[in-house]
Design a protein around this motif. Structure first.
Motif, PDB file in Angstrom:
ATOM      1  N   PHE A   1     -13.120   7.348   3.147  1.00 50.47           N
ATOM      2  CA  PHE A   1     -12.022   7.662   4.062  1.00 50.47           C
ATOM      3  C   PHE A   1     -11.699   6.459   4.940  1.00 50.47           C
ATOM      4  O   PHE A   1     -10.534   6.147   5.188  1.00 50.47           O
ATOM      5  CB  PHE A   1     -12.378   8.895   4.901  1.00 50.47           C
ATOM      6  CG  PHE A   1     -12.158  10.159   4.140  1.00 50.47           C
ATOM      7  CD1 PHE A   1     -10.861  10.550   3.832  1.00 50.47           C
ATOM      8  CD2 PHE A   1     -13.211  10.937   3.702  1.00 50.47           C
ATOM      9  CE1 PHE A   1     -10.634  11.708   3.112  1.00 50.47           C
ATOM     10  CE2 PHE A   1     -12.993  12.088   2.974  1.00 50.47           C
ATOM     11  CZ  PHE A   1     -11.700  12.469   2.681  1.00 50.47           C
ATOM     12  N   ALA A   2     -12.766   5.765   5.393  1.00 50.31           N
ATOM     13  CA  ALA A   2     -12.523   4.582   6.212  1.00 50.31           C
ATOM     14  C   ALA A   2     -11.740   3.555   5.412  1.00 50.31           C
ATOM     15  O   ALA A   2     -10.807   2.920   5.933  1.00 50.31           O
ATOM     16  CB  ALA A   2     -13.860   3.985   6.664  1.00 50.31           C
TER      17      ALA A   2
ATOM     18  N   PHE B   1      -6.626   0.675   4.627  1.00 52.19           N
ATOM     19  CA  PHE B   1      -5.429   0.307   3.854  1.00 52.19           C
ATOM     20  C   PHE B   1      -4.167   0.781   4.559  1.00 52.19           C
ATOM     21  O   PHE B   1      -3.218   0.021   4.735  1.00 52.19           O
ATOM     22  CB  PHE B   1      -5.471   0.935   2.448  1.00 52.19           C
ATOM     23  CG  PHE B   1      -6.557   0.382   1.604  1.00 52.19           C
ATOM     24  CD1 PHE B   1      -6.768  -0.989   1.560  1.00 52.19           C
ATOM     25  CD2 PHE B   1      -7.378   1.212   0.867  1.00 52.19           C
ATOM     26  CE1 PHE B   1      -7.779  -1.509   0.797  1.00 52.19           C
ATOM     27  CE2 PHE B   1      -8.393   0.682   0.106  1.00 52.19           C
ATOM     28  CZ  PHE B   1      -8.595  -0.671   0.080  1.00 52.19           C
ATOM     29  N   ILE B   2      -4.200   2.035   4.992  1.00 54.80           N
ATOM     30  CA  ILE B   2      -3.005   2.567   5.640  1.00 54.80           C
ATOM     31  C   ILE B   2      -2.730   1.790   6.928  1.00 54.80           C
ATOM     32  O   ILE B   2      -1.597   1.386   7.213  1.00 54.80           O
ATOM     33  CB  ILE B   2      -3.181   4.072   5.925  1.00 54.80           C
ATOM     34  CG1 ILE B   2      -3.262   4.822   4.596  1.00 54.80           C
ATOM     35  CG2 ILE B   2      -2.026   4.610   6.750  1.00 54.80           C
ATOM     36  CD1 ILE B   2      -3.618   6.281   4.741  1.00 54.80           C
TER      37      ILE B   2
ATOM     38  N   TYR C   1       5.201  -2.841  10.303  1.00 58.19           N
ATOM     39  CA  TYR C   1       5.929  -2.339  11.466  1.00 58.19           C
ATOM     40  C   TYR C   1       5.599  -3.043  12.768  1.00 58.19           C
ATOM     41  O   TYR C   1       6.094  -2.663  13.804  1.00 58.19           O
ATOM     42  CB  TYR C   1       5.689  -0.836  11.612  1.00 58.19           C
ATOM     43  CG  TYR C   1       6.196  -0.075  10.416  1.00 58.19           C
ATOM     44  CD1 TYR C   1       7.561   0.103  10.249  1.00 58.19           C
ATOM     45  CD2 TYR C   1       5.337   0.412   9.448  1.00 58.19           C
ATOM     46  CE1 TYR C   1       8.049   0.771   9.148  1.00 58.19           C
ATOM     47  CE2 TYR C   1       5.816   1.084   8.342  1.00 58.19           C
ATOM     48  CZ  TYR C   1       7.173   1.262   8.199  1.00 58.19           C
ATOM     49  OH  TYR C   1       7.658   1.909   7.111  1.00 58.19           O
ATOM     50  N   THR C   2       4.734  -4.046  12.753  1.00 56.55           N
ATOM     51  CA  THR C   2       4.489  -4.743  14.011  1.00 56.55           C
ATOM     52  C   THR C   2       5.007  -6.170  13.891  1.00 56.55           C
ATOM     53  O   THR C   2       5.152  -6.715  12.801  1.00 56.55           O
ATOM     54  CB  THR C   2       2.980  -4.804  14.350  1.00 56.55           C
ATOM     55  OG1 THR C   2       2.328  -5.525  13.306  1.00 56.55           O
ATOM     56  CG2 THR C   2       2.394  -3.424  14.472  1.00 56.55           C
TER      57      THR C   2
END
Lengths: 288, 262, 337
Positions: free
Chosen positions: A141-142, A147-148, A156-157
Motif C-alpha cells: 500500500f505504501a 506512486f500516486i 500538480y505542483t
C-alpha cells in the motif's frame, strides 16, 4: 496463487527500490550509483535512532528521511555538480561515494545478523489461502501511495512541473527560468529520500546487511534499464516483469538465481531493444 | 551521358512514431549526374538520406544501388559498396588533427580495396595520402591547417573535411547533406568548382541544398520535396517554372531571387 | 588593481612540431629530452624487484603489476575506445579460473596455462560482452559492473568450479624472480605496445569510434568489430593478470571477482591521468602500496580509495601524468594582460 501474491509483493518492492534511481536519472540525467548505499544507510540510521538513542519508531523514520535527503543534496551540491555532463565521471564519482558509504559502514562494525528493524505491525492475514504478514501488505500500500503521491506531485505542483520540464529538455527549461541546478538538487533529495524510504519499508523484512546495497543497486538498475532509463511508467512495468520472473525462478529453480534473472533481463533487453520498453532516449537516429 | 540507373528508391516511407517523415518517395539517380533535392525545412530531405544510407531503418519501401537491393542493410555495409554521405551537422573526429581524420576512412575496407580517391592508399603511408587528398580538396599543404585539431577548424574546412572523408573511400556516389549551408559567399564560390570537378570525374552526386542559385548551377536534375512527399522532379528550368513548387516555397525570398536570376 | 589582470601563459618547448607524434630532433640534448623520461620509467620499473627489501614488498610489486595491467586495459578502453568498463574483476576472474582449471585438472604447467588463459579468457570475455558492445556510456558501464557480481553468484549457486571454497593447489611459479619479472616485463610490453598501437592506423580508428561512431559507420567500417577487437585486447591483459594472480596465490576463488579489481584500476587511472596509458601504471604504483600499508584497517581501504577517487575526479580530473607532461613540455609564466 502464492506465485501471484508474492509476485505482486516482490514487484512492488522492486518498483520502490528502483523509483529513486529512475527519478534522479529521469530528471537530471545523473546515474546515481550511490543509490544502494543510501538505501542501506537509511536502514542503519533508523536503527541507530531507534535502538541506540531510543527514539520512537515514527520519529526515527522522519529524522532518517531528513538526514538522507540532506546527504543526497550534499552529494549533488559538492560532488556531482562538478562532473555534470561527463557520464563517465558521474558514474565513477557516485559509485565511489556509494562504495565509501557501504564499506565505511562495514568497517564501522555494521555487519552480522544483529541489525534488524522491527516490523510496523505484527501479525498476518490469509489472502487466497496464502499467509501474508502485515508488513508486506503495508509495503504494497505504501508503494502504491508513493506512486500516486509522486504522480500528483509531478503533475500538480509548481516544483513537480518544473522537474518534469527539466526532464524533457534541460535547456528549454533553463530558458523558461527554471534553475536546473536547484531542480537537480531537488531531484537528488527526492531520489535519496525515496531510496531511504525503500530501505525503511523493505529492510524490516530481513536483516540490514551491507551487501544489500549492491543488490539493490543492481536490481534498481536492472529495472530501470529494462523499463527504459528515464521512464517512470516503464520502470513500474519492468518491476512487475522482473518481479514475477524472479518469483518464478525462486519457485522452480531456487533462490540463488534471482540475480542471474536480473542480469539476463538486462542483457536480453539491451539486445532486443536498447532503449528499453518505454525508453525516452531516442534510438540511434539522427535528428530529422 | 549514359543513363544507367545507379541508385533507385521505390515507395520509400518512414514513420517516426505517429509522424510520417517520408511518404512513398520514389526516385532514381543516373550514373554521373547531379541530382539536387530541395524543399522547405522539415520536408524529410535528411531523413531520406538517412534511410538511403542505412542510418535509419525505413518503415517500408526498397532501395536499389547498382541493381542490388540494399534496403535496411547496415550502414557500414552500404558505405562499403560505395554509397557514401556527408553529415549536415559536421561530424569530424574532434580530438584528432585534420589529416588523421582522413586516415580513418583510408583504413576502411573499401579504401584498402580501391586505394582511395587518387589511389595510393593501398601502398603508401596513409598519413601522406590523406594530406594529398586534403590538398586537392582545398587544405593548403604548407599551411598549418591540415595539422590542426579538427575541433578548432572553421566551418568551411569542416565541410570540406566531410567531403574528403567520403572521397577517401573512392565512392561511386556521394549524398551531400547541405554542403553549402553555413558557408560565406566566397567559400561557396570556391566549393562550386569542386563539385563540378567531382562530377567530371564520374562521381554521382545527390545534393540536398538550400542555396538554390549555386545548386542550379551544378545540378542536372532537381527533385522538390515537401511534407515528406515528392512534389516535383525536373530540370532546374522546369522547377523554376512550376506552380506547385512556387506554392511550396511561397514567400521564400530565395526562390524569388533565383527566379530573377534565371 | 592591475595585478589581478594576469593570466598564465604557456609556451611549448621548441621541440614539439605541429602536432603530436611529430618531432624535429636537432641535438643530443633534444634526443635525451625525449628519451630520458622513458628510460627512467623502464629502468625504474625493472629495478623495482631488486631494490625492494624483503619478500613481502617484492610480492607487493607483483600485485602492483597485476593491477597495472588491468588499469592499462581500463584506460585503453575508456579513453581510446570510449567503453567504460567497470568490470575489471570480470577479466581477472575469467583468466584466473581458466588458469586454475587448466593447472589443477589437466596438470598443465604455468608456462602453458598463462598464455592459454590469456587467449581463451579474452575470447570468452569478448564473446560475453559482445551483446553489450552497441551500447554506449552509462549502459555499457552498468552492464560490465554486473558481470563479475553475477558470475560470482552463479559459481556460488551452482557450486561449480569449487563453489565457495575455490580451487586449491594451483602450482606456483618456479621462483619469485620469475614471477616478478614476468609481471614487470608484461606491464612494460603492454604499456609501450599500447602506446604504439593507439597511434597506428587501427588505433586512430579506435579513437574515431570514441569521438564519433556514426562517422566511422559512414566510412564503411563495422564499429562493433572494432569495439570487439579493443575489448579483446583489454580483456587479454586482464585475463593475463588474473592467470598470474592465481599462480601467485596458488588459489582461485570467488574473491577473484571482488570489487578491488574493479575499483583500484579505475582509481589508479583517474589519479595517474586517463588517456596517457602510463598514468594508470603510476597510479597503481602509488595506490597499491598504500593499500598494502592500510591492510590492517580492513574495508576502510576501499573507503580510502573511494575518497581519493572522488577527490581526484572532482578537483584534479586530469591526473598526475597529464599534469606532469604539461609541466615537462611547456614553460609557464604569468603575463600581465
Amino acid at each position: 496463487m502464492d506465485i501471484i501474491i508474492y509476485g505482486i509483493i516482490n514487484s512492488v518492492a522492486l518498483a520502490i527500490m528502483a523509483l529513486g534511481f529512475a527519478l534522479v536519472y529521469g530528471i537530471s540525467r545523473v546515474p546515481n550509483f550511490a543509490h544502494g548505499s543510501i538505501y542501506v544507510l537509511a536502514g542503519f540510521i533508523t536503527w541507530s535512532f531507534l535502538r541506540t538513542l531510543g527514539f520512537p519508531y515514527f520519529w526515527s523514520v522522519i529524522i532518517t528521511m531528513l538526514i538522507v535527503g540532506v546527504i543526497g543534496a550534499l552529494l549533488y551540491r559538492f560532488i556531482l555538480i562538478r562532473v555534470r555532463g561527463m557520464a563517465i565521471s558521474e558514474i565513477i564519482a557516485s559509485y565511489a561515494v556509494g562504495l565509501a558509504i557501504l564499506e565505511g559502514l562495514r568497517w564501522g562494525g555494521f555487519r552480522g545478523m544483529s541489525y534488524t528493524l522491527p516490523v510496523f505491525a505484527e501479525g498476518s492475514v490469509i489472502i487466497g489461502g496464502v499467509p501474508v504478514d502485515f508488513q508486506r501488505i503495508i509495503m504494497v500500500f505504501a508503494g502504491v501511495g508513493i506512486f500516486i503521491g509522486l504522480y500528483i506531485f509531478t503533475h500538480y505542483t509548481r516544483i513537480g512541473l518544473a522537474l518534469r520540464g527539466m526532464a524533457q529538455d534541460e535547456r528549454a527549461a533553463l530558458m523558461l527560468g527554471i534553475d536546473s541546478d536547484l531542480m537537480a538538487v531537488v531531484s537528488m533529495i527526492l531520489g535519496a529520500m525515496l531510496a531511504g524510504l525503500a530501505g525503511i519499508l523493505l529492510l524490516p523484512l530481513g536483516n540490514i546487511v551491507v551487501e544489500a546495497g549492491y543488490n539493490v543497486l543492481i536490481l534498481a538498475i536492472a529495472v530501470c534499464i529494462v523499463g527504459g532509463l528515464g521512464s517512470w511508467a516503464g520502470a513500474v512495468l519492468a518491476a512487475f516483469l522482473i518481479g514475477f520472473a524472479q518469483i518464478l525462478t525462486v519457485v522452480y529453480l531456487g533462490s540463488h538465481y534471482q540475480m542471474v534473472v536480473a542480469l539476463l533481463a538486462i542483457i536480453l533487453t539491451l539486445i532486443l531493444k536498447p532503449s528499453g520498453l518505454f525508453g525516452m532516449q531516442k534510438q540511434l537516429e539522427e535528428r530529422v | 551521358m549514359t543513363s544507367e540507373i545507379i541508385l533507385e528508391a521505390r515507395e520509400l516511407t518512414k514513420n517516426f512514431g505517429g509522424i510520417t517523415a517520408l511518404s512513398r518517395v520514389s526516385f532514381s539517380v543516373n550514373r554521373g549526374e547531379v541530382l539536387g533535392i530541395i524543399g522547405p525545412n522539415g520536408s524529410g530531405k535528411t531523413t531520406l538520406i538517412n534511410c538511403l544510407t542505412g542510418f535509419v531503418r525505413m518503415s517500408s519501401g526498397e532501395v536499389f544501388f547498382k541493381g542490388k537491393n540494399i534496403s535496411n542493410k547496415p550502414a557500414h555495409r552500404i558505405a562499403d559498396m560505395g554509397l557514401t554521405r556527408t553529415f549536415q551537422i559536421m561530424r569530424p573526429y574532434f580530438s584528432l588533427p585534420a589529416y588523421k581524420n582522413l586516415v580513418i576512412p583510408l583504413f576502411a575496407p573499401r579504401a584498402r580495396r580501391t586505394g582511395g580517391w587518387r589511389g595510393g592508399g593501398k601502398l603508401g603511408d596513409r598519413k601522406t595520402v590523406s594530406i594529398d587528398i586534403l590538398e586537392e580538396i582545398g587544405f593548403e599543404r604548407d599551411s598549418f591547417v591540415p595539422y590542426k585539431i579538427a575541433s578548432t577548424l572553421p566551418t568551411g574546412y569542416l565541410k570540406r573535411l566531410e567531403l574528403a572523408r567520403c572521397l577517401a573511400l573512392k565512392p561511386e556516389i556521394i549524398l551531400c547533406d547541405e554542403v553549402f549551408s553555413g558557408l560565406s559567399m566566397s567559400e561557396i564560390a570556391s566549393m562550386v568548382p569542386l563539385m563540378e570537378r567531382l562530377q567530371m570525374e564520374g562521381i554521382t552526386l545527390v545534393m540536398i541544398e538550400h542555396r538554390l542559385r549555386e545548386l542550379f548551377q551544378v545540378a542536372n536534375r532537381i527533385m522538390v520535396m515537401n511534407f515528406g512527399v515528392k512534389l516535383f522532379e525536373g530540370t532546374p528550368q522546369e522547377v523554376m517554372a512550376n506552380e506547385q513548387v512556387k506554392k511550396a516555397y511561397f514567400g521564400s525570398e530565395e526562390v524569388e531571387e533565383v527566379m530573377h536570376y534565371a | 588593481m592591475s595585478s589581478t589582470h594576469r593570466r598564465k601563459e604557456r609556451i611549448d618547448r621548441g621541440i614539439k612540431v605541429r602536432t603530436d607524434g611529430l618531432y624535429a630532433l636537432m641535438s643530443w640534448r633534444e634526443l635525451s629530452y625525449l628519451t630520458v623520461p622513458r628510460l627512467v620509467l623502464i629502468l625504474g620499473i625493472l629495478a623495482l624487484p631488486i631494490v625492494m627489501p624483503g619478500m613481502y614488498w617484492q610480492k607487493v610489486i607483483t600485485i602492483v603489476c597485476i593491477y597495472a595491467m588491468l588499469a592499462i586495459g581500463f584506460d585503453f578502453l575508456a579513453h581510446y575506445v570510449g567503453l567504460v568498463s567497470l568490470g575489471g574483476a570480470f577479466f581477472i576472474g575469467t583468466g584466473g579460473y581458466i588458469a586454475a582449471i587448466l593447472n589443477s585438472s589437466y596438470g598443465l604447467p604455468p608456462l602453458l596455462t598463462i598464455p592459454i588463459a590469456t587467449i581463451l579468457g579474452a575470447a570468452i570475455c569478448t564473446l560475453l560482452l559482445l551483446p553489450c558492445l552497441p551500447l554506449r556510456g552509462v549502459y555499457f558501464a552498468i552492464v560490465t559492473l554486473m558481470y563479475p557480481l553475477v558470475l560470482a553468484r552463479i559459481i556460488e549457486a551452482l557450486d561449480v568450479l569449487g563453489g565457495t571454497d575455490g580451487i586449491m593447489g594451483v602450482d606456483s611459479f618456479a621462483s619469485s624472480w620469475v614471477e616478478q619479472y614476468l609481471a614487470v616485463t608484461m606491464v612494460l610490453i603492454f604499456l609501450f605496445g599500447l602506446r604504439r598501437l593507439v597511434n597506428t592506423d587501427i588505433g586512430l580508428v579506435f579513437r574515431a569510434v570514441k569521438d564519433n561512431d556514426q562517422a566511422v559507420r559512414a566510412s564503411g567500417m563495422n564499429i562493433s568489430y572494432y569495439k570487439a577487437v579493443a575489448v579483446f585486447i583489454a580483456s587479454a591483459m586482464g585475463c593475463l593478470a588474473g592467470a598470474c594472480l592465481v599462480h601467485i596465490y596458488m588459489w582461485a576463488g570467488i574473491s577473484l571477482f571482488a570489487l578491488d579489481f574493479s575499483i583500484i584500476p579505475i582509481a589508479a587511472t583517474v589519479i595517474g591521468g586517463g588517456g596517457t596509458i602510463v598514468g594508470p601504471v603510476l597510479g597503481c604504483l602509488i595506490l597499491v602500496p598504500i593499500s598494502e600499508l592500510l591492510r590492517e584497517f580492513g574495508t576502510l581501504r576501499i573507503v580510502f580509495y573511494s575518497l581519493i577517487l572522488v577527490g581526484f575526479i572532482v578537483f584534479r580530473s586530469e591526473g598526475i601524468m597529464v599534469f606532469g607532461e604539461r609541466k615537462y613540455h611547456q614553460f609557464q609564466r604569468w603575463v600581465r594582460v
